[in-house]
Design a protein around this motif. Structure first.
Motif, PDB file in Angstrom:
ATOM      1  N   GLN A 164      12.044   4.045  -0.681  1.00  0.00           N
ATOM      2  CA  GLN A 164      13.055   3.142  -1.226  1.00  0.00           C
ATOM      3  C   GLN A 164      12.755   2.819  -2.689  1.00  0.00           C
ATOM      4  O   GLN A 164      11.609   2.802  -3.104  1.00  0.00           O
ATOM      5  N   ARG A 165      13.790   2.528  -3.437  1.00  0.00           N
ATOM      6  CA  ARG A 165      13.613   2.319  -4.881  1.00  0.00           C
ATOM      7  C   ARG A 165      12.829   1.035  -5.155  1.00  0.00           C
ATOM      8  O   ARG A 165      12.729   0.150  -4.321  1.00  0.00           O
ATOM      9  N   ASP A 166      12.322   0.968  -6.378  1.00  0.00           N
ATOM     10  CA  ASP A 166      11.674  -0.252  -6.881  1.00  0.00           C
ATOM     11  C   ASP A 166      10.502  -0.726  -6.047  1.00  0.00           C
ATOM     12  O   ASP A 166      10.357  -1.927  -5.792  1.00  0.00           O
ATOM     13  N   TRP A 167       9.652   0.175  -5.637  1.00  0.00           N
ATOM     14  CA  TRP A 167       8.525  -0.238  -4.805  1.00  0.00           C
ATOM     15  C   TRP A 167       7.686  -1.311  -5.473  1.00  0.00           C
ATOM     16  O   TRP A 167       7.184  -2.221  -4.831  1.00  0.00           O
ATOM     17  N   PHE A 168       7.570  -1.196  -6.812  1.00  0.00           N
ATOM     18  CA  PHE A 168       6.659  -2.102  -7.527  1.00  0.00           C
ATOM     19  C   PHE A 168       7.177  -3.530  -7.565  1.00  0.00           C
ATOM     20  O   PHE A 168       6.420  -4.455  -7.800  1.00  0.00           O
ATOM     21  N   LYS A 169       8.483  -3.693  -7.329  1.00  0.00           N
ATOM     22  CA  LYS A 169       8.997  -5.061  -7.275  1.00  0.00           C
ATOM     23  C   LYS A 169       8.879  -5.625  -5.864  1.00  0.00           C
ATOM     24  O   LYS A 169       8.888  -6.823  -5.660  1.00  0.00           O
ATOM     25  N   ARG A 170       8.797  -4.746  -4.891  1.00  0.00           N
ATOM     26  CA  ARG A 170       8.849  -5.193  -3.505  1.00  0.00           C
ATOM     27  C   ARG A 170       7.493  -5.161  -2.812  1.00  0.00           C
ATOM     28  O   ARG A 170       7.331  -5.741  -1.740  1.00  0.00           O
ATOM     29  N   ALA A 171       6.539  -4.459  -3.413  1.00  0.00           N
ATOM     30  CA  ALA A 171       5.280  -4.189  -2.710  1.00  0.00           C
ATOM     31  C   ALA A 171       4.440  -5.435  -2.467  1.00  0.00           C
ATOM     32  O   ALA A 171       3.587  -5.452  -1.584  1.00  0.00           O
ATOM     33  N   GLN A 172       4.647  -6.491  -3.242  1.00  0.00           N
ATOM     34  CA  GLN A 172       3.782  -7.660  -3.089  1.00  0.00           C
ATOM     35  C   GLN A 172       4.246  -8.605  -1.989  1.00  0.00           C
ATOM     36  O   GLN A 172       3.435  -9.148  -1.251  1.00  0.00           O
ATOM     37  N   TYR A 320      -3.970   2.638 -14.339  1.00  0.00           N
ATOM     38  CA  TYR A 320      -5.018   1.684 -13.968  1.00  0.00           C
ATOM     39  C   TYR A 320      -4.765   0.306 -14.578  1.00  0.00           C
ATOM     40  O   TYR A 320      -5.350  -0.681 -14.149  1.00  0.00           O
ATOM     41  N   THR A 321      -3.881   0.245 -15.592  1.00  0.00           N
ATOM     42  CA  THR A 321      -3.594  -1.036 -16.221  1.00  0.00           C
ATOM     43  C   THR A 321      -3.069  -2.045 -15.218  1.00  0.00           C
ATOM     44  O   THR A 321      -3.487  -3.197 -15.196  1.00  0.00           O
ATOM     45  N   ASN A 322      -2.129  -1.613 -14.407  1.00  0.00           N
ATOM     46  CA  ASN A 322      -1.593  -2.580 -13.450  1.00  0.00           C
ATOM     47  C   ASN A 322      -1.344  -2.035 -12.058  1.00  0.00           C
ATOM     48  O   ASN A 322      -0.560  -2.577 -11.313  1.00  0.00           O
ATOM     49  N   PHE A 323      -2.086  -0.990 -11.705  1.00  0.00           N
ATOM     50  CA  PHE A 323      -1.964  -0.615 -10.294  1.00  0.00           C
ATOM     51  C   PHE A 323      -2.627  -1.671  -9.418  1.00  0.00           C
ATOM     52  O   PHE A 323      -2.177  -1.946  -8.309  1.00  0.00           O
ATOM     53  N   PHE A 324      -3.674  -2.272  -9.933  1.00  0.00           N
ATOM     54  CA  PHE A 324      -4.317  -3.340  -9.177  1.00  0.00           C
ATOM     55  C   PHE A 324      -3.330  -4.474  -8.913  1.00  0.00           C
ATOM     56  O   PHE A 324      -3.186  -4.951  -7.788  1.00  0.00           O
ATOM     57  N   SER A 325      -2.622  -4.879  -9.946  1.00  0.00           N
ATOM     58  CA  SER A 325      -1.710  -6.012  -9.745  1.00  0.00           C
ATOM     59  C   SER A 325      -0.456  -5.613  -8.973  1.00  0.00           C
ATOM     60  O   SER A 325       0.010  -6.349  -8.110  1.00  0.00           O
ATOM     61  N   ASP A 326       0.089  -4.432  -9.230  1.00  0.00           N
ATOM     62  CA  ASP A 326       1.333  -4.055  -8.554  1.00  0.00           C
ATOM     63  C   ASP A 326       1.092  -3.460  -7.172  1.00  0.00           C
ATOM     64  O   ASP A 326       1.864  -3.690  -6.245  1.00  0.00           O
ATOM     65  N   GLY A 327       0.025  -2.682  -7.053  1.00  0.00           N
ATOM     66  CA  GLY A 327      -0.203  -1.962  -5.803  1.00  0.00           C
ATOM     67  C   GLY A 327      -1.073  -2.690  -4.804  1.00  0.00           C
ATOM     68  O   GLY A 327      -0.887  -2.548  -3.600  1.00  0.00           O
ATOM     69  N   TYR A 328      -2.028  -3.457  -5.276  1.00  0.00           N
ATOM     70  CA  TYR A 328      -2.990  -4.068  -4.346  1.00  0.00           C
ATOM     71  C   TYR A 328      -2.548  -5.424  -3.810  1.00  0.00           C
ATOM     72  O   TYR A 328      -2.878  -5.783  -2.688  1.00  0.00           O
ATOM     73  N   ARG A 329      -1.843  -6.174  -4.632  1.00  0.00           N
ATOM     74  CA  ARG A 329      -1.472  -7.518  -4.168  1.00  0.00           C
ATOM     75  C   ARG A 329      -0.555  -7.451  -2.967  1.00  0.00           C
ATOM     76  O   ARG A 329       0.464  -6.765  -2.987  1.00  0.00           O
ATOM     77  N   LYS A 330      -0.910  -8.157  -1.922  1.00  0.00           N
ATOM     78  CA  LYS A 330      -0.067  -8.231  -0.727  1.00  0.00           C
ATOM     79  C   LYS A 330      -0.115  -9.669  -0.228  1.00  0.00           C
ATOM     80  O   LYS A 330      -1.114 -10.100   0.358  1.00  0.00           O
ATOM     81  N   TYR A 331       0.939 -10.402  -0.477  1.00  0.00           N
ATOM     82  CA  TYR A 331       0.947 -11.802  -0.039  1.00  0.00           C
ATOM     83  C   TYR A 331       1.274 -11.881   1.443  1.00  0.00           C
ATOM     84  O   TYR A 331       2.026 -11.058   1.961  1.00  0.00           O
ATOM     85  N   PHE A 332       0.660 -12.872   2.106  1.00  0.00           N
ATOM     86  CA  PHE A 332       0.841 -12.984   3.560  1.00  0.00           C
ATOM     87  C   PHE A 332       0.782 -14.455   3.958  1.00  0.00           C
ATOM     88  O   PHE A 332       0.178 -15.274   3.255  1.00  0.00           O
TER      89      PHE A 332
END
Ligand code: SF4
Ligand code: SF4
Lengths: 435, 388
Positions: A164-172, A320-332
């Protein structure tokens, strides 16, 4: 403490000077490795060798150190030891077309010469952990585990039917819908099996309270990484070169979940802010902002800075600049294990597959005000080469000129510095200056 | 289209092996739905039970790849590029659905690239693709996941067929395909046995034609081949196994046999491992299919490798293989990891091997191949003569 305050007050005298944060990050890595060796070698503490994109959090929670394969590979390459191990691979019958980046640490084990291997080599781990993204990592894990006389644990990889589109906006926040409930269910079960395996092998108990704390801390550290990224994105000229970003964010990524990662990224942010306030820039004469796409050029990070003086061109962003912030963050709210399942379930697709790769990069290019991008098309590493062509096309279509450099990520022998420099210079002159 | 007058069973199988889409097209013309699939990891039994015609889709090294070259990276397998191109150029216009299994990285990437490139090439008509997210690690949890994927595939097929798949139909389909696999096991004695009476080129066609034609009819033709087997002339030449990357066409086999070898076994995803196991016919059919495709349908992701290597060495033994030719694709990043272990296992048994690595799919270097084979076979012949 006083040195921190001093460091923040005193601007770097010349742009090649490293940030205090970077020195701290490197120091931290060194200390970590020394502690690790002491605990493992002298006190026979358990540790785990793991793929970079696998759930280290489970072991961190149990106070079991994790050695990241990608990190150790980079160390081997940086110490210019890769040619030796590549020759060894040839001698053992692993032919020259095989992916070599992730296999260097395995070769140090087959070589079995602690004097040669960085930091005295890797002792026998409790476990080798791999996520089966491609088709070959399980082979390496299996043979490596056999060479050590230990076990391997493989996390199998399900795949989304739709990217699905825009993964980086939805992944967190919206990851449940993004990755799919059934895939997450299965991933949670695999993680639970991993927890039980780790408990059995280490005779320790997985502490849910500590795990939850760590999962919150990863999110907090991710927020700080995002803050640093935003500051760099909107500051022209950029306060720091790419090399500084890499060290600081990567060190925090490897130590994610620790208070150190939060403190470090806070320190890094403060230092960045100090630079921006004082108008310090990586390249005061900045005229061109570039993205570095795909994997890093680990044996030659100087290359990232080679166009500052000559062209006023600065590399401002890499994944690597923001994969940590965009890819790793998972709020729960209540289920950190499910959040952890979501973290690694699609990392490879996010970084390498169409349309996810290009969507994200195009967004970054806009945010960073980039004029163009240089894409590493890695030789002998097919997993990272898939998608390069289509991503280049997508970027060009979005109005971002792209230069593809075909090169090995690890094999310095195959790098022609003069030629590559000329190609990038040409690209800047022909495709960016002339626009 | 029954066997033509005067045509032997073997000739009919060869005809289906070369005219791979012919039967599917004919079925489509008669109004039957056709489901294409990649690899041998998609349960064709489900397609059959839904009353549709299953056909394995393959590439061809002679194809042009003009669309693939625009979008796919150089490092994609040649066979995958060819399939991609065929999907965009109407070559597979006779299929109602293409099932793509997640049993290799290349298939998975193919699926995503086709999905994306459709948006770039909106005027081209591309068949519907279905991602069959099936995994092959040998674990209980994987089995549960796979069972749920099979259920999803089943409902997709039922939807396409417009009718539910009954348990009776499923059992019948399993029995039909099993019967064919059993006959292949028997027929294999004609090339694997000593003496060997059928060539490797024949073996490829005998095995492969089953994916392109009616299974029951394939079985009937096999029966007649088995029946006439004893009358065939024994073959000479060193007994060789071909191992490694998919041999989706007979070109390399032909070259090897022209060089004087007798190919008695093929250890790859178009060869002998594809009929080595059967689906359990007693238990729940969905469980049985799940277990079979998870554990026994060969793929590059079959795991762990040590078990695959045992199977490989067992075949070397049972087919009395005297030499092994490893053939790895130009961009292979996987099978090469297995090679040192496999070489060691062969060395321990005194079985010579030849390693042809990084072979181009579209433009193999035939001169170099012939030269390497000649040297290898000369040495092999000298060794086997000395041993006898
Ligand atoms: S950058 Fe890509 S290849 Fe490297 S570890 Fe991450 S996902 Fe893997
Ligand atoms: S196999 Fe033929 S009728 Fe068929 S399906 Fe073909 S020869 Fe017929």
């Amino acid at each position: 403490m006083s040195t921190d305050a001093e460091a923040r007050r005193r601007p770097p005298r010349d742009p090649s000077e490293r940030l205090a944060s970077t020195q701290r990050a490197n120091e931290h890595q060194r200390e970590w490795f020394q502690d690790f060796r002491r605990a493992v070698m002298e006190q026979s503490a358990p540790y785990v060798i793991a793929d970079a994109v696998s759930p280290h959090e489970i072991f961190h929670t149990m106070d079991i150190p994790v050695l990241s394969i990608a990190w150790y590979s980079a160390v081997i390459a940086a110490k210019q030891l890769s040619p030796y191990y590549f020759d060894l691979m040839d001698r053992l019958g692993y032919h020259d077309g095989l992916p070599r980046y992730g296999s260097l640490p395995f070769m140090t084990t087959l070589d079995n010469n602690p004097e040669r291997a960085p930091y005295g080599g890797l002792p026998k781990p409790m476990l080798i952990l791999d996520r089966l993204r491609g088709d070959y990592v399980q082979r390496i894990a299996e043979q490596w585990a056999r060479a050590f006389g230990t076990g391997s644990f493989v996390l199998d990889c399900t795949s989304p039917v739709m990217l699905q589109r825009d993964w980086f906006k939805r992944a967190q926040h919206d990851w449940e819908a993004l990755y799919g409930a059934d895939r997450l269910d299965f991933q949670v079960k695999q993680l639970e099996a991993l927890v039980r395996t780790a408990e059995t092998l280490s005779r320790r108990t997985f502490d849910m309270v500590e795990f939850t704390r760590q999962m919150h801390r990863v999110n907090r550290a991710g927020e700080l990484a995002a803050q640093a990224r935003d500051l760099i994105a909107r500051t022209v000229p950029a306060p720091v070169p790419l090399t500084e970003q890499l060290n600081n964010v990567m060190a925090a990524t490897w130590s994610r979940g620790s208070q150190w990662a939060i403190d470090h990224l806070q320190f890094y942010n403060d230092e960045l802010k100090g630079l921006v306030d004082r108008g310090v820039a990586a390249c005061p004469d900045e005229r061109v902002r570039l993205l570095w796409l795909n994997n890093g050029l680990w044996f030659n990070t100087k290359f990232y800075r080679a166009f500052e003086r000559s062209h006023g061109a600065v590399f401002v962003w890499t994944m690597y600049t923001n994969f940590f912030s965009d890819g790793y963050r998972k709020y729960f709210d209540h289920d950190p294990m499910r959040a952890l399942a979501a973290r690694h379930i699609n990392m490879n697709e996010q970084l390498h597959l169409p349309p996810w790769m290009a969507d994200w990069i195009i967004e970054q290019a806009r945010d960073f005000g980039a004029h163009g991008a240089v894409m590493l098309n890695p030789v002998g590493d097919r997993m990272s080469a898939f998608g390069v062509r289509l991503a280049s096309r997508a970027l060009e279509r979005a109005g971002i000129p792209v230069l593809e450099l075909t090169a090995s990520m690890v094999d310095a022998r195959l790098w022609d510095d003069a030629e590559m420099t000329e190609r990038v210079a040409d690209f800047i002159e022909q495709r960016i200056w002339r626009r | 289209m029954p066997s033509r007058p005067g045509e032997t069973a073997l000739a009919t199988l060869h005809r289906h092996y070369s005219d791979r889409e012919g039967e599917a097209r004919r079925r489509r013309e008669t109004g039957q739905k056709v489901v294409g699939y990649l690899s041998n990891n998609v349960p064709e039994e489900l397609i059959l039970a839904a009353g549709m015609f299953p056909v394995r889709l393959t590439g061809d090294p002679r194809d042009k790849t003009e669309i693939a070259d625009i979008y796919l990276d150089e490092v994609f397998d040649g066979g995958i590029k060819s399939i991609f191109n065929r999907l965009f150029t109407g070559h597979f216009d006779f299929v109602d659905l293409v099932v793509v299994p997640r049993t290799s990285e290349a298939f998975l990437q193919l699926y995503y690239f086709v999905t994306e490139v459709r948006r770039w090439e909106p005027e081209r008509r591309v068949p519907d693709l279905y991602l069959f997210d099936f995994l092959q690690t040998p674990f209980y949890l994987t089995n549960q996941w796979d069972r749920s994927r099979l259920a999803l595939l089943r409902s997709r097929l039922e939807h396409l067929a417009g009718d539910p798949i009954t348990e009776g139909a499923l059992r019948e389909a399993i029995a039909t395909v099993n019967k064919d696999r059993r006959l292949l096991q028997t027929a294999a004695a004609l090339w694997q046995g000593a003496p060997s009476r059928l060539s490797g080129v024949d073996a490829l066609a005998i095995i492969g034609s089953g994916w392109f034609m009616d299974r029951a009819e394939h079985a009937t033709l096999l029966e007649s081949i088995i029946e006439g087997g004893a009358a065939l002339q024994p073959r000479s030449g060193p007994r060789v196994m071909i191992k490694g990357s998919p041999q989706d066409n007979a070109d390399f086999y032909r070259l090897v046999e022209k060089s004087g070898a007798a190919i008695v076994a093929g250890d790859h995803v178009f060869g002998d491992p594809t009929f080595a196991a059967l689906v359990d016919e007693d238990g729940d059919p969905i469980d049985a299919l799940t277990g079979y495709y998870q554990l026994h349908s060969p793929s590059i992701r079959s795991y762990p490798q040590a078990r695959q290597d045992e199977r490989f060495m067992a075949l070397v033994g049972s087919a009395a293989v005297e030499g092994v030719v490893f053939y790895h694709d130009e961009y292979d990043d996987t099978l090469g990891w297995d090679y040192p272990d496999q070489k060691r296992l062969l060395d321990a048994r005194g079985i010579p091997s030849l390693f042809l690595k990084r072979q181009s799919y579209r433009r193999p270097d035939h001169v170099a191949q012939r030269r390497a084979l000649r040297e290898f076979l000369e040495a092999l012949t000298a060794q086997t003569v000395a041993a006898r």
